[in-house]
Write a protein that holds these residues in place. Sequence first.
Motif, short mmCIF file in Angstrom:
data_model
loop_
_atom_site.label_atom_id
_atom_site.label_comp_id
_atom_site.label_asym_id
_atom_site.label_seq_id
_atom_site.Cartn_x
_atom_site.Cartn_y
_atom_site.Cartn_z
N GLU A 110 0.85 -1.18 0.00
CA GLU A 110 0.00 0.00 0.00
C GLU A 110 0.89 1.24 0.00
O GLU A 110 2.02 1.19 0.47
CB GLU A 110 -0.87 -0.01 1.26
N PRO A 111 0.38 2.35 -0.50
CA PRO A 111 1.23 3.56 -0.55
C PRO A 111 1.47 4.16 0.84
O PRO A 111 0.56 4.22 1.66
CB PRO A 111 0.42 4.53 -1.42
N LYS A 117 1.56 -3.66 4.14
CA LYS A 117 0.75 -4.74 3.60
C LYS A 117 0.94 -4.86 2.08
O LYS A 117 1.10 -3.86 1.39
CB LYS A 117 -0.72 -4.48 3.92
N LEU A 121 -0.34 -5.05 -1.39
CA LEU A 121 -1.58 -4.61 -2.03
C LEU A 121 -1.92 -5.51 -3.22
O LEU A 121 -3.07 -5.87 -3.42
CB LEU A 121 -1.40 -3.17 -2.51
N ASN A 169 -2.47 2.94 7.05
CA ASN A 169 -3.48 2.46 6.10
C ASN A 169 -4.34 1.32 6.66
O ASN A 169 -4.63 0.36 5.96
CB ASN A 169 -2.81 1.99 4.79
N GLY A 207 1.73 9.10 -1.42
CA GLY A 207 1.60 8.19 -0.29
C GLY A 207 0.41 8.54 0.57
O GLY A 207 -0.14 9.64 0.50
N LEU A 208 -0.01 7.59 1.38
CA LEU A 208 -1.13 7.84 2.28
C LEU A 208 -0.58 7.94 3.69
O LEU A 208 -0.20 9.00 4.16
CB LEU A 208 -2.18 6.73 2.15
N THR A 263 -6.09 1.33 -2.60
CA THR A 263 -5.93 0.20 -1.68
C THR A 263 -7.13 -0.74 -1.68
O THR A 263 -7.03 -1.87 -1.23
CB THR A 263 -5.68 0.67 -0.24
N GLN A 294 -8.42 -1.61 -4.47
CA GLN A 294 -8.27 -2.30 -5.75
C GLN A 294 -9.57 -2.32 -6.55
O GLN A 294 -9.91 -3.31 -7.20
CB GLN A 294 -7.75 -3.73 -5.52
N PRO A 352 -3.65 -10.06 -3.28
CA PRO A 352 -4.62 -10.62 -2.34
C PRO A 352 -5.96 -9.90 -2.42
O PRO A 352 -6.03 -8.79 -2.94
CB PRO A 352 -3.96 -10.36 -0.98
N PRO A 399 -5.40 -6.27 1.29
CA PRO A 399 -3.96 -6.31 1.58
C PRO A 399 -3.63 -7.15 2.81
O PRO A 399 -4.37 -7.13 3.81
CB PRO A 399 -3.63 -4.83 1.81
N ILE A 400 -2.55 -7.89 2.73
CA ILE A 400 -2.10 -8.72 3.86
C ILE A 400 -0.69 -8.28 4.26
O ILE A 400 0.08 -7.79 3.44
CB ILE A 400 -2.13 -10.23 3.50
N SER A 401 -0.39 -8.46 5.52
CA SER A 401 0.87 -7.89 6.03
C SER A 401 2.07 -8.60 5.43
O SER A 401 2.08 -9.82 5.25
CB SER A 401 0.91 -7.98 7.56
N LEU A 402 3.09 -7.81 5.14
CA LEU A 402 4.34 -8.41 4.66
C LEU A 402 4.92 -9.31 5.74
O LEU A 402 5.56 -10.32 5.45
CB LEU A 402 5.33 -7.32 4.26
#
Lengths: 414, 994
Positions: A264-265, A330, A332, B82, B149-150, B550, B552, B583, B586-589
């Motif tokens: 995500e940005p 996360k 995206l 986010n 960016g957010l 985000t 999508q 996904p 979004p899922i955590s890295l």
Amino acid sequence: MKRYSVFAVAREALRNHQGWDRAWAKADPKPRYDAIVVGAGGHGLASAYYLGRNHGITNVAVIEKGWLGGGNTGRNTTIIRSNYLQDPSAAIYEKSRSLYETLSQDLNYNIMFSPRGVMMLAQTQHEVRGYLRTAHANALQGVATEFIGPERVKELVPIIDTNGPRYPVLGALWQPRAGTARHDAVAWGYARACSAMGMDIIQNCEVTGIRREGGKVTGVETTKGAIGCDRLGIVVAGHSSQLADMAGFRLPIESVALQALVSEPIKPCMDVVVMANTVHGYLSQSDKGEMVIGGGTDGFNNYTQRGSWHHIEETVRALVETFPMLSRLKMLRQWGGIVDMTGDRSPIISKTPVEGVFVNCGWGTGGFKAIPGSGWAMAELMAKGASPLAEEFSMFRFREGKFIDESVAAGVAH
Amino acid sequence: MSTRLAQGGRLIDRQKPLRFTFNGLPMEGYEGDTMAAALLANDRMLVGRSFKYHRPRGIVASGAEEPNALVGLGEGARFEPNQRVTTTELFDGASAISQNHWPSLDFDIGAINARLARFLPAGFYYKMFIHPRPFWKHVYEPFIRQSAGLGRAPKDRDPDRYEQAYGFCDVAVVGGGVAGLAAALAAGRAGKRVWLMEQAAHWGGRAVVDGVTVDGAAAEDWVAAALAELGGMANVRVKARTMAAGLYDHGYLLAYERIADHTPGDGRPRHRLWRIRAGQVIAATGAIERPLAFAGNDVPGVMLASAVRDYAVNWAVSPGDRTVIVTNNDDAYRTALALADAGLVVPAVVDARACVTGALPQAVRDRGIRVLEGRGIAKVKGGKRVTGVAICAQAGEGSVLEEIGCDAVAMSGGWSPVVHLWSHCGGKLAWDEAGAMFRPDPARPPTGADGAAMVVAAGAANGHLQAADCLADAHAAGGGTGAAPTAVTEAEAPLEPVWIMPQGAGPALRAKMWLDYQNDVKVSDVQLAAREGYESVEHTKRYTTLGMATDQGKLSNINGLAVLSEALHQPIPATGTTTFRPPYTPISLAAIAGEAKGELFQPLRRTPMHDWHEAHGAYWEPVGHWRRPYCYQRSGEGIEDAVRREVRNTRNGLGLLDASTLGKIVVKGPDAGRFLDMLYTNMMSTLPVGKCRYGLMCNEQGFLSDDGVVARLSDDTWLCHTTSGGADRIHGWMEDWLQCEWWDWKVYTANLTEQFAQVAVVGPKARAVLEKLGGDIDLSAAALPFMHWAEGTLGGISARVFRISFSGELSYEIAVPAGQGRAFWEQLIAAGEDFGVMPYGTEALHIMRAEKGFIMIGDETDGTVIPQDLGLDWAISKKKADFLGKRGMERTHMTDPNRWKLVGLETPDGSVIPDGAYVPATGVNANGQKNTQGRVTSTYHSPTLDRGIAMALVLNGPDRMGEVLDIPGIDGKVYRAKIVSPVFYDPEGEKQNV
């Protein structure tokens, strides 16, 4: 073609942007062209563009099975660098990088080349020696690179952990004038410039056969009918061997999936591009704020434009280990593209056994950075029959054993 | 204002208040709230700013589709940007901050962009900032980048733990609405191994909110009973807070379990990533309501009709006091009823359909609510909050007929099935004209390895929006026998597709109709893209950034491509959709990385002597997964000093090297000799038992890939030593040939690298120290000459002694069982005390081999070097008909007499040539690059000779002995070097043959 400028935007704003031209004209195929380029990706469009600009050949069609720029041009991680080890590679990638520097102005289309600098981390003694070698080679090749120490790495990339318990950062090969560009814009900018020269860009038109007479090309068969030509450029990464098959020859190419992903940005936290080859991942932050992540290819051949999940895990592990702050970001989106792999992981820009047929393929995992240089060399080859930039990238080098192997420099070829 | 209702709220527990803060302001909610519900209950509708124009953004949805309401959650090392508040379970002490504004959420300088919006249409940056050239890097991009960016970037190392796990099932049911439950019940009752997962913490989906009756009971009760039954089945696994994130080839399903997001720091792993092998996936993933595109549809207070209903029913939150409903379908009337039930005012339902009949509208009319037929919203009034709507004829151009005051708008443009899982692996969609939606095309499903469909869509995800159809479909998808659960709902009249409102809106209104709220993509932007030739839906997406936010495109994609289709005058299916990629949300890295970080990042391989090295000053070097001592530093000693001391001590006395990492592969069988003859360039089948031979391995291209000493252990058994880095690769290489090409050869291989500890005992005192250890092996030069091996006991430990040397000294490499490696090493250290024993590391090893002119794989070779380049022609058999690489090295470039070949380099002044330096030749090539004629492959200061030595590959080097070369370094100096033999030390080999 109306020129793009801040004044044009202001003028159009006053009439609700109703007056903009099409970026590229809609075209139906003519019966014949002087030259046809199959594949409206970056490389194909650049080949057509330089055919017109450098060689005055503008009766050209670029034929595209899907939508232009829809292959790897629109799927890569947009890294542009030329810190290659071998002379032929450094020559074409540096030509390409230098063309990127002025491409926005040349095309009158902002492709956002951002020379923010690319660093390749050295995390083993072997990698240190490999990059020192590349730095020495680059010095003789006219490519501006330097080997920097861990303190300078940390200064350029504050979010990096240079003291990771497994692979501490021992230094990096740093190319300050390398960077990124907006990948779609590269295709669109070239397409617009080609169209302005009177070339036809024909989308949704699949080549189904290649016509030959007496060992010489005479045209192509497509889903929109047969089209004649004297010269045919095949520039279809991901499907090169299929087109070669239609022309009756074989290419030393395997097709595998390469994946990428974005987070995500977030607000800017890293201005340079970092490639970590020991742990195998690379990272940059786009102007939109997404962390753009890439890694290795799948180990098996396929055409799906998807990839195996475990590669995403390996890549993300590598980068979370190198940049611990990524942990709470996360993913995206992930995606894949199909890349051509040659035996030495270097491209092919070559004449073929069929007279009049030229092939430009095999860019493996690193084709985006090469687009302008590749187009320049391909156009010269198609126009003149020879190009110094393409000389060593002949498809016949495998027969001679004259490999251009970049993987030797501890690097992977992204 | 938005507020908490006095009664109701099926998910909240009013006995359990929770405190939290938003931008530092203390607020209260209840257990069971999402953060979105709690924010609304505290009259906080404005929660963020959009990406491009910094427009005020409010909560618009109630689930995963939310594009606006993203916050920075948590503090310090647990800060996360986010976070979608609609899927964030509230917990006590939560702290959230809004994003993408400066200086504050309410007053944001960046909102100037909204004033300039007409100058910043889709793709404006492609047309501007072109001149002057240096400005992009130095002015424009830094400026754009700063505003990008957010949320802000996390700074610290993540303190939380993340797990990964595998799951296996016959049927994975995704979605915990009534469809998912019905499918899971059907499959579970049939005895299948079932996983049922729901992304939220609560079950039942829409049916429980909409008051559906299932099998004669309230949906609420039916859901509870279904969960109880499933919970009692041993073959069914039920998982809440678990989202199916993506589907991969062959039914590999990725699921993301959010274990402790709502209980941070409680010691449990925060997330768990499940990799599930599912025989079949049932996607009961529901549908998402679509917004309507009318001017000002992005003003905070404009929400999805279903979300308004959710907040009222699930959390007893009223988004507004007066809510106007705007719709093109009957379902939105349920929102009017729900609000009326809660005692809230619905001034009107604005229905785009010219003629509205049907049970639901009638029920609304019966409550005295106005239903405006054939009407649309011309414009929403208000800035940071809705203050009213202007009504127009849907068929017109937007002339205002009346204005209605309100503080919320509930909109519904119809529903889109959630087809992501269906599509991830290539399932195709069909356009349903009546429902105005894409639904899974059962004729073109994603297929598994067997060619059969691996996903079945069920319920609303399959386009069945009515509860009764939905349940029947899901029951069948789950393989249910007998009657499906039945449902009773009000009949609904068909919707009428409405892609912009009003139909004839001009440019000014279209420039205010938002499609993508987060990225600020409006109807006018999509139309501009179409006009400029960005006609492919992918071009439009990329040109306008539609659907790239985000969320999508969960809310925007279908509306966007419908607008595009209209602009192109083509039917919607001709436009198609963009690609659905994992996904789902979004899922955590961190979850993707799992436990593999820090010390666990990669397996660390330790030799049996590892701890001894650690305790004796080892300066470690990573070598593959191994750690090897680079040298052993003594206190006060620099690294270079340590290396020199180790070299000198080994040359003059006794050194020990832990060589355990060296690859040791046993090759055994009747065809083993024949096999090794193919693998190595030289002959191994003729090696007598008891002897050792140095061998080279090439790849098919003829390039040198590994080397090492081979010992013949018995008639049918060979032990192949490989490089440390090459052990696994070479073992794989052997198996590749045996399994794929020579599958009928009778050969076994086993990689015994870790089964043996290996010690190189090196130096003039090597024999003496071994004899002191005592044992039954005759170590004399006569009994155990160079390149022989013997086995027996040494110091009471079983040992195999190889008399080989990589240093040029008298040297024994001794393999003992790994478990006795440390003991053996310590015996050697103790016994060696009298001989001045010292351990030495990899750098001393490298220097000593270079002094002796031995090549090192990876230094003298780089994948482009053939044995002939290194003067190793002697190791290439001329007797063998074939070996791997033979044909490769016969090609013209390889047999070219003018190749770079191995030589030594000697600097007259003793200086050390820099690593990696090239030897230039005169002139430049056709591409303007300086010509070269060689390169330095290894370069060291030789402690033995006390000067710089180097090995190099130089054009025709061996024919140019004595020639002096100028070698420029990147340090700016030019090094003069004379071409000499690469063997700098003991060229006659007297030292190793004693």
